[in-house]
Design a protein around this motif. Structure first.
Motif, short mmCIF file in Angstrom:
data_model
loop_
_atom_site.label_atom_id
_atom_site.label_comp_id
_atom_site.label_asym_id
_atom_site.label_seq_id
_atom_site.Cartn_x
_atom_site.Cartn_y
_atom_site.Cartn_z
N THR A 88 39.38 -14.52 33.67
CA THR A 88 40.00 -16.05 33.22
C THR A 88 39.91 -16.48 31.75
O THR A 88 38.81 -15.68 31.18
CB THR A 88 39.25 -17.30 33.81
N PRO A 89 40.97 -16.91 31.29
CA PRO A 89 40.50 -17.11 29.64
C PRO A 89 39.46 -18.31 29.33
O PRO A 89 39.17 -18.95 30.37
CB PRO A 89 41.89 -17.74 29.26
N ASN A 90 38.89 -18.24 28.43
CA ASN A 90 37.87 -19.28 27.81
C ASN A 90 38.44 -20.37 27.80
O ASN A 90 39.63 -20.81 27.34
CB ASN A 90 37.46 -18.82 26.50
N SER A 91 37.88 -21.50 28.19
CA SER A 91 38.35 -22.89 27.84
C SER A 91 38.16 -23.59 26.64
O SER A 91 38.73 -24.60 26.28
CB SER A 91 37.36 -23.93 28.91
N ASN A 92 37.31 -22.95 25.72
CA ASN A 92 37.33 -23.23 24.33
C ASN A 92 38.33 -22.51 23.61
O ASN A 92 38.45 -21.54 23.70
CB ASN A 92 35.86 -22.85 23.92
N PHE A 93 38.94 -23.47 22.68
CA PHE A 93 40.19 -23.01 22.06
C PHE A 93 39.74 -21.79 21.06
O PHE A 93 40.46 -20.47 21.11
CB PHE A 93 40.98 -23.99 21.44
N GLU A 94 38.77 -21.92 20.33
CA GLU A 94 38.42 -20.99 19.48
C GLU A 94 38.16 -19.54 20.12
O GLU A 94 38.46 -18.67 19.41
CB GLU A 94 37.24 -21.39 18.49
N LYS A 95 37.33 -19.58 20.95
CA LYS A 95 36.91 -18.44 21.77
C LYS A 95 38.29 -17.93 22.49
O LYS A 95 38.18 -16.63 22.56
CB LYS A 95 35.81 -18.69 22.76
N LEU A 96 39.20 -18.67 22.93
CA LEU A 96 40.52 -18.06 23.59
C LEU A 96 41.27 -17.39 22.41
O LEU A 96 41.78 -16.30 22.81
CB LEU A 96 41.34 -19.31 24.24
N MET A 97 41.25 -17.99 21.30
CA MET A 97 41.87 -17.28 20.36
C MET A 97 41.37 -15.94 19.95
O MET A 97 41.96 -14.93 19.71
CB MET A 97 41.99 -18.26 19.15
N ASP A 98 40.15 -15.87 19.87
CA ASP A 98 39.36 -14.90 19.62
C ASP A 98 39.73 -13.58 20.66
O ASP A 98 39.90 -12.61 20.47
CB ASP A 98 38.05 -15.11 19.44
N GLU A 99 39.58 -14.00 21.99
CA GLU A 99 39.92 -13.21 23.15
C GLU A 99 41.32 -12.71 22.88
O GLU A 99 41.69 -11.35 23.09
CB GLU A 99 39.84 -13.90 24.53
N THR A 100 42.16 -13.51 22.50
CA THR A 100 43.61 -13.10 22.31
C THR A 100 43.80 -12.06 21.27
O THR A 100 44.50 -11.26 21.18
CB THR A 100 44.61 -14.50 22.15
N ARG A 101 43.11 -12.25 19.95
CA ARG A 101 43.02 -11.38 18.83
C ARG A 101 42.60 -10.03 19.22
O ARG A 101 43.09 -8.97 18.79
CB ARG A 101 42.23 -11.97 17.50
N LYS A 102 41.68 -9.96 20.14
CA LYS A 102 41.00 -8.76 20.61
C LYS A 102 41.73 -8.20 21.89
O LYS A 102 41.29 -7.05 22.63
CB LYS A 102 39.64 -9.14 21.17
N ASN A 103 42.98 -8.69 22.34
CA ASN A 103 43.86 -8.36 23.39
C ASN A 103 43.07 -8.35 25.05
O ASN A 103 43.47 -7.73 25.68
CB ASN A 103 44.13 -6.97 23.13
N TYR A 104 42.09 -9.21 24.74
CA TYR A 104 41.40 -9.19 26.09
C TYR A 104 42.39 -9.95 27.23
O TYR A 104 42.03 -10.08 28.37
CB TYR A 104 40.10 -10.23 26.03
N ASN A 105 43.47 -10.90 26.57
CA ASN A 105 44.33 -11.59 27.35
C ASN A 105 45.20 -10.57 28.15
O ASN A 105 45.85 -11.17 29.24
CB ASN A 105 45.08 -12.24 26.50
N LEU A 106 44.97 -9.31 28.01
CA LEU A 106 45.71 -8.30 28.97
C LEU A 106 45.19 -8.46 30.36
O LEU A 106 45.83 -8.40 31.21
CB LEU A 106 45.80 -6.93 28.57
#
Length: 140
Positions: free
Chosen positions: A84-102
């Motif tokens: 699941t994505p992080n509920s914290n916006f900054e951490k979510l954006m970091d996850e997306t930059r690192k392609n964890y959103n895949l």
């Protein structure tokens, strides 16, 4: 014989020479300056992300990278067995930059790792069910 551990430890200034993705097979050719060899990696995966801006550039600095393999359970939260994505916006954006959103919405028992070529950013990333599915071939 080059194994994955040796390859990741010696990929510090690798140059991405070419890549392709077809029929769930990601093929990568890297020049490893440290050991002066070209390596071909073939990975069976259904989830891939490319940094087209960097990959369209032919200049070496844009294609200089290292291999990074991360255990998804170490970097992402799970709920009911799904990433699941992080509920914290900054951490979510970091996850997306690192392609964890895949991995969002994927079963944690089925997708366990993320493989990335990391340079200025993440040139490419893909999900792996097992690191043993990475095939390594020495080209020279």
């Amino acid at each position: 014989m080059i194994d994955l551990e040796y390859l990741t430890q010696n990929s510090g200034d690798a140059i991405l020479q070419e890549y392709s993705y077809s029929e769930e097979n990601l093929t990568i050719v890297l020049t490893l300056d440290e050991i002066e060899q070209d390596i071909k990696l073939t990975i069976k995966t259904e989830a891939v992300s490319f940094d087209i801006f960097s990959l369209e550039k032919k200049h070496t600095p844009f294609r200089t990278c290292r291999i990074k393999i991360e255990n998804l359970s170490d970097v992402l939260a799970t709920e009911k067995g799904y990433y699941t994505p992080n509920s914290n916006f900054e951490k979510l954006m970091d996850e997306t930059r690192k392609n964890y959103n895949l991995a969002y919405g994927k079963k944690s028992t089925e997708m366990k790792y993320i493989f990335s070529l990391v340079g200025y950013g993440r040139l490419l990333s893909c999900l792996l069910s097992d690191i043993e599915i990475i095939k390594i071939e020495v080209l020279n």
